[in-house]
Design a protein around this motif. Structure first.
Motif, PDB file in Angstrom:
ATOM      1  N   ASP A  65       3.159 -15.042   3.040  1.00 46.67           N
ATOM      2  CA  ASP A  65       2.232 -13.948   2.890  1.00 46.67           C
ATOM      3  C   ASP A  65       2.412 -12.832   3.870  1.00 46.67           C
ATOM      4  N   TRP A  66       3.463 -12.841   4.487  1.00 45.81           N
ATOM      5  CA  TRP A  66       3.926 -11.754   5.663  1.00 45.81           C
ATOM      6  C   TRP A  66       4.240 -10.420   4.932  1.00 45.81           C
ATOM      7  N   GLN A  67       3.874  -9.050   5.239  1.00 41.96           N
ATOM      8  CA  GLN A  67       4.087  -7.969   4.772  1.00 41.96           C
ATOM      9  C   GLN A  67       4.593  -7.232   5.817  1.00 41.96           C
ATOM     10  N   LEU A  68       5.616  -6.452   5.561  1.00 42.13           N
ATOM     11  CA  LEU A  68       6.266  -5.376   6.416  1.00 42.13           C
ATOM     12  C   LEU A  68       5.996  -4.207   5.731  1.00 42.13           C
ATOM     13  N   ARG A  69       4.933  -3.261   6.611  1.00 43.56           N
ATOM     14  CA  ARG A  69       4.478  -2.065   5.898  1.00 43.56           C
ATOM     15  C   ARG A  69       5.422  -0.925   6.122  1.00 43.56           C
ATOM     16  N   VAL A  70       5.934  -0.080   5.390  1.00 41.68           N
ATOM     17  CA  VAL A  70       6.728   0.984   5.777  1.00 41.68           C
ATOM     18  C   VAL A  70       5.795   2.150   5.339  1.00 41.68           C
ATOM     19  N   PHE A  71       5.467   2.994   6.381  1.00 33.33           N
ATOM     20  CA  PHE A  71       4.379   4.143   6.039  1.00 33.33           C
ATOM     21  C   PHE A  71       4.603   5.279   6.836  1.00 33.33           C
ATOM     22  N   GLY A  72       3.645   6.089   6.962  1.00 31.96           N
ATOM     23  CA  GLY A  72       3.846   7.406   7.488  1.00 31.96           C
ATOM     24  C   GLY A  72       4.323   8.477   6.687  1.00 31.96           C
TER      25      GLY A  72
END
Ligand code: MTE
Ligand code: MO
Length: 253
Positions: free
Chosen positions: A94-101
């Motif tokens: 369930d791990w998520q790597l969020r790319v944001f900004g």
């Protein structure tokens, strides 16, 4: 420079009348001052090119014969928070790597999604400022691929790497400029020495930024944030150890 030249050439041409353009130009080319100016411009450009070129050079890569018998762990060896432990119990499915900004298409990547993308494997030497080194084989997704999908905005100058662990109540984080972000050996690693990344080495995802010292290689990655400036992140120095221990932000090796 190009504009100035055109103007001067035009003035010369006007003064010399029709057909004077070429001779005006020739006169300029013969002028020692102008020759010097060109030489300076070329040298300056050469040094800038050289500096940028050096930044994009590859870190040395080794062979499996060079691998350290064990890859030592340092700093946090287990974030040991409720949510981390719960995710670990599920094999980080369930791990998520969020790319944001400052990206046009903010998005999250699951571990499975990252594993199904093109991979890079490299054997490199990790150098910790505390005085030890280890050679390990890392496999992961080139960060460039994630940035291409998320589409950095023009205003983005740095990437901030957010982690799941805290030390002394402060979240660990790191940051790089875009040259390191797009460097071919900069990967989001999920395997070490052919095995699933151990918890003590940053499971399930950790940054490998091979031209930099150990503390830049953020473990337990939860998010990558594109920013214009590092001023409002942490204490503003670009990383946990930069803020707390006065380590250099640019830790190039
Ligand atoms: N999230 C997080 N990343 C981190 C650290 C940490 O404590 N937390 N320690 C740093 C330091 S100082 C080093 S030398 C390396 C150690 O990586 P390793 O545990 O795989 O040897 O991770 C770096 N990244
Ligand atoms: Mo380190």
């Amino acid at each position: 420079m190009a504009k100035l030249l055109t103007r001067r050439t035009m003035l010369g041409g006007a003064a010399l009348g029709a057909g004077g353009m070429l001779s005006g130009c020739d006169a300029l080319n013969r002028s020692p001052a102008f020759q010097n100016l060109l030489a300076t411009a070329e040298t300056g450009n050469f040094h800038i090119q050289r500096a940028l070129g050096d930044r994009m050079e590859l870190a040395s890569e080794y062979t499996t014969a060079d691998l350290s018998p064990t890859f030592r762990a340092n700093g946090t060896r287990n974030p040991d928070t409720q949510s981390y432990n719960a995710s670990a119990a599920r094999g980080f499915s369930d791990w998520q790597l969020r790319v944001f900004g400052l990206v046009s298409k903010p998005q999250s990547f699951s571990l499975a999604a990252l594993q199904s993308m093109p991979q890079r494997t490299q054997i490199t030497r990790h150098d910790c400022v505390e005085g030890w080194s280890a050679i390990g084989q890392w496999t992961g997704v080139p960060l460039k691929l994630l940035l291409d999908l998320a589409q950095l905005r023009e205003s983005a100058n740095f990437l901030v790497f957010h982690c799941a662990d805290s030390l002394g109540g402060r979240p660990y984080y790191e940051s790089t400029d875009l040259l390191d972000a797009f460097h071919p050996q900069t990967i989001i690693a999920h395997r070490l020495n052919g095995e699933i990344l151990p918890i003590e080495n940053g499971a399930p995802l950790r940054l490998r930024v091979e031209r930099q010292l150990g503390y830049k290689h953020a473990k337990y990655l939860t998010g990558i944030q594109a920013v214009a400036s590092l001023d409002n992140i942490g204490e503003g120095k670009g990383g946990y150890w930069e803020d707390v221990g006065n380590y250099e932000w640019y830790a190039g090796i």
